[in-house]
Motif scaffolding. Structure first.
Motif, PDB file in Angstrom:
ATOM      1  N   CYS A  65       0.896  -1.419  -0.093  1.00  0.00           N
ATOM      2  CA  CYS A  65      -0.060   0.158  -0.068  1.00  0.00           C
ATOM      3  C   CYS A  65       1.005   1.545  -0.232  1.00  0.00           C
ATOM      4  O   CYS A  65       0.463   2.481  -0.501  1.00  0.00           O
ATOM      5  N   VAL A  66       1.873   1.282   0.868  1.00  0.00           N
ATOM      6  CA  VAL A  66       2.809   2.298   0.358  1.00  0.00           C
ATOM      7  C   VAL A  66       3.110   2.520  -0.381  1.00  0.00           C
ATOM      8  O   VAL A  66       3.195   3.444  -0.996  1.00  0.00           O
ATOM      9  N   LEU A  67       3.662   1.298  -1.234  1.00  0.00           N
ATOM     10  CA  LEU A  67       4.646   1.124  -2.427  1.00  0.00           C
ATOM     11  C   LEU A  67       3.394   1.965  -3.822  1.00  0.00           C
ATOM     12  O   LEU A  67       3.886   2.388  -4.354  1.00  0.00           O
ATOM     13  N   ALA A  68       1.948   1.395  -3.536  1.00  0.00           N
ATOM     14  CA  ALA A  68       1.340   2.061  -4.519  1.00  0.00           C
ATOM     15  C   ALA A  68       0.642   3.571  -3.941  1.00  0.00           C
ATOM     16  O   ALA A  68       0.625   4.654  -5.157  1.00  0.00           O
ATOM     17  N   SER A  69       1.207   4.118  -3.140  1.00  0.00           N
ATOM     18  CA  SER A  69       1.316   5.753  -2.833  1.00  0.00           C
ATOM     19  C   SER A  69       2.644   6.183  -3.515  1.00  0.00           C
ATOM     20  O   SER A  69       2.052   7.466  -3.834  1.00  0.00           O
ATOM     21  N   ILE A  70       2.971   5.749  -3.331  1.00  0.00           N
ATOM     22  CA  ILE A  70       4.605   5.928  -3.522  1.00  0.00           C
ATOM     23  C   ILE A  70       4.678   6.308  -4.888  1.00  0.00           C
ATOM     24  O   ILE A  70       5.042   7.622  -6.148  1.00  0.00           O
ATOM     25  N   VAL A  71       4.477   5.501  -5.860  1.00  0.00           N
ATOM     26  CA  VAL A  71       4.470   5.212  -7.670  1.00  0.00           C
ATOM     27  C   VAL A  71       3.011   6.240  -8.245  1.00  0.00           C
ATOM     28  O   VAL A  71       3.652   6.836  -9.010  1.00  0.00           O
ATOM     29  N   SER A  72       2.087   6.318  -7.295  1.00  0.00           N
ATOM     30  CA  SER A  72       1.374   7.445  -7.328  1.00  0.00           C
ATOM     31  C   SER A  72       1.362   8.900  -7.537  1.00  0.00           C
ATOM     32  O   SER A  72       1.225   8.905  -8.697  1.00  0.00           O
ATOM     33  N   GLY A  73       2.275   8.796  -6.427  1.00  0.00           N
ATOM     34  CA  GLY A  73       2.236  10.299  -6.516  1.00  0.00           C
ATOM     35  C   GLY A  73       3.839  10.364  -7.228  1.00  0.00           C
ATOM     36  O   GLY A  73       3.172  11.549  -8.544  1.00  0.00           O
ATOM     37  N   ASN A  74       4.096   9.175  -8.030  1.00  0.00           N
ATOM     38  CA  ASN A  74       5.194   9.650  -9.072  1.00  0.00           C
ATOM     39  C   ASN A  74       4.855   9.544 -10.375  1.00  0.00           C
ATOM     40  O   ASN A  74       5.112  10.545 -11.082  1.00  0.00           O
ATOM     41  N   VAL A  75       3.711   8.861 -10.785  1.00  0.00           N
ATOM     42  CA  VAL A  75       2.641   8.668 -11.961  1.00  0.00           C
ATOM     43  C   VAL A  75       2.568  10.318 -11.986  1.00  0.00           C
ATOM     44  O   VAL A  75       2.044  10.746 -13.338  1.00  0.00           O
ATOM     45  N   LEU A  76       1.307  10.603 -11.407  1.00  0.00           N
ATOM     46  CA  LEU A  76       0.553  11.964 -11.220  1.00  0.00           C
ATOM     47  C   LEU A  76       1.311  13.101 -10.980  1.00  0.00           C
ATOM     48  O   LEU A  76       0.749  14.027 -11.869  1.00  0.00           O
ATOM     49  N   PHE A  77       2.594  13.219 -10.993  1.00  0.00           N
ATOM     50  CA  PHE A  77       3.354  14.721 -10.791  1.00  0.00           C
ATOM     51  C   PHE A  77       4.264  13.559 -11.130  1.00  0.00           C
ATOM     52  O   PHE A  77       5.395  13.968 -11.114  1.00  0.00           O
ATOM     53  N   PRO A  78       4.900  13.890 -12.444  1.00  0.00           N
ATOM     54  CA  PRO A  78       6.624  12.893 -13.372  1.00  0.00           C
ATOM     55  C   PRO A  78       7.014  14.578 -13.583  1.00  0.00           C
ATOM     56  O   PRO A  78       8.426  13.767 -14.199  1.00  0.00           O
ATOM     57  N   ARG A  79       6.950  15.261 -13.318  1.00  0.00           N
ATOM     58  CA  ARG A  79       8.037  16.517 -14.424  1.00  0.00           C
ATOM     59  C   ARG A  79       9.569  16.644 -14.025  1.00  0.00           C
ATOM     60  O   ARG A  79      10.402  15.858 -14.539  1.00  0.00           O
ATOM     61  N   LYS A  80       9.828  15.981 -13.053  1.00  0.00           N
ATOM     62  CA  LYS A  80      10.736  16.504 -11.682  1.00  0.00           C
ATOM     63  C   LYS A  80      11.413  15.146 -12.369  1.00  0.00           C
ATOM     64  O   LYS A  80      12.137  14.957 -12.243  1.00  0.00           O
ATOM     65  N   HIS A  81      10.531  14.084 -12.166  1.00  0.00           N
ATOM     66  CA  HIS A  81      11.565  13.157 -12.164  1.00  0.00           C
ATOM     67  C   HIS A  81      11.559  12.006 -13.678  1.00  0.00           C
ATOM     68  O   HIS A  81      12.962  11.599 -13.923  1.00  0.00           O
ATOM     69  N   ILE A  82      11.176  13.072 -14.295  1.00  0.00           N
ATOM     70  CA  ILE A  82      11.361  12.842 -16.089  1.00  0.00           C
ATOM     71  C   ILE A  82      12.320  13.775 -16.013  1.00  0.00           C
ATOM     72  O   ILE A  82      13.418  13.253 -17.323  1.00  0.00           O
ATOM     73  N   ARG A  83      12.884  14.938 -15.239  1.00  0.00           N
ATOM     74  CA  ARG A  83      13.478  15.254 -15.321  1.00  0.00           C
ATOM     75  C   ARG A  83      15.049  15.160 -15.703  1.00  0.00           C
ATOM     76  O   ARG A  83      15.844  15.269 -16.035  1.00  0.00           O
ATOM     77  N   ASN A  84      14.773  15.044 -13.500  1.00  0.00           N
ATOM     78  CA  ASN A  84      16.307  13.737 -13.567  1.00  0.00           C
ATOM     79  C   ASN A  84      16.289  12.718 -14.113  1.00  0.00           C
ATOM     80  O   ASN A  84      17.879  12.697 -13.441  1.00  0.00           O
ATOM     81  N   GLY A  85      15.624  12.268 -15.152  1.00  0.00           N
ATOM     82  CA  GLY A  85      16.248  10.583 -15.644  1.00  0.00           C
ATOM     83  C   GLY A  85      15.306   9.793 -15.044  1.00  0.00           C
ATOM     84  O   GLY A  85      15.858   8.187 -14.972  1.00  0.00           O
ATOM     85  N   SER A  86      14.548  10.164 -13.334  1.00  0.00           N
ATOM     86  CA  SER A  86      14.271   8.997 -12.555  1.00  0.00           C
ATOM     87  C   SER A  86      13.362   7.740 -13.103  1.00  0.00           C
ATOM     88  O   SER A  86      12.562   6.912 -12.912  1.00  0.00           O
ATOM     89  N   LEU A  87      12.543   8.966 -14.531  1.00  0.00           N
ATOM     90  CA  LEU A  87      11.105   8.334 -14.666  1.00  0.00           C
ATOM     91  C   LEU A  87      11.970   7.993 -16.296  1.00  0.00           C
ATOM     92  O   LEU A  87      12.100   9.162 -16.600  1.00  0.00           O
ATOM     93  N   ASP A  88      11.031   7.454 -16.657  1.00  0.00           N
ATOM     94  CA  ASP A  88      11.175   7.001 -18.349  1.00  0.00           C
ATOM     95  C   ASP A  88       9.333   7.787 -18.777  1.00  0.00           C
ATOM     96  O   ASP A  88       8.365   7.034 -18.012  1.00  0.00           O
ATOM     97  N   PRO A  89       9.778   8.748 -19.795  1.00  0.00           N
ATOM     98  CA  PRO A  89       8.476   8.973 -19.944  1.00  0.00           C
ATOM     99  C   PRO A  89       7.464   7.703 -21.382  1.00  0.00           C
ATOM    100  O   PRO A  89       6.433   8.010 -21.288  1.00  0.00           O
ATOM    101  N   ASN A  90       8.468   7.080 -22.122  1.00  0.00           N
ATOM    102  CA  ASN A  90       7.599   6.162 -22.176  1.00  0.00           C
ATOM    103  C   ASN A  90       7.462   4.897 -22.066  1.00  0.00           C
ATOM    104  O   ASN A  90       6.326   4.267 -22.092  1.00  0.00           O
TER     105      ASN A  90
END
Length: 133
Positions: A65-90
């Protein structure tokens, strides 16, 4: 006004936001139970997801459940993570729309519940302060 009506109104102001927040937690639990393996399967190159997924992906239900909320936050607010390369936009684009919708509902309901509850507490304290002055 009848005193019982005031009591019901006060209780609904307090427990309404809690109920909304708990519905959001319920949606998050559904994501952790049903969708988390599919989510982790989509994100193979995204460090922000795989680093948490390796640690908590096979853990207890509460860890999922904690992992699901962390991933949800990363997916819904992805700009910072895409910019620093830790989230793949594809990979983000490959995530099914139904899962993204559930993530939006989960985060939105939990956020609304917490903000509403804080607002009710602030107004109650303000009214208590006015009555004491």
């Amino acid at each position: 006004m009848d005193n019982s009506i005031l009591v019901v109104m006060k209780l609904s102001l307090l427990f309404g936001p809690l109920l909304i927040g708990f519905i959001g937690v319920g949606v998050n639990c559904y994501i952790a139970y049903r969708d988390l393996n599919a989510i982790l399967g989509v994100f193979k190159k995204s460090n922000i997801v795989t680093s948490y997924g390796d640690v908590w992906g096979n853990g207890s239900f509460s860890a999922r459940c904690v992992l699901a909320s962390i991933v949800s936050g990363n997916v819904l607010f992805p700009r910072k993570h895409i910019r620093n390369g830790s989230l793949d936009p594809n990979e983000l684009a490959c995530l099914p729309a139904s899962i993204k919708t559930r993530m939006r509902w989960s985060v939105g309901l939990m956020f609304f519940g917490v903000i509403s509850l804080v607002g009710v507490v602030v107004v109650a304290e303000f009214l208590k302060w006015l009555a004491g002055a």
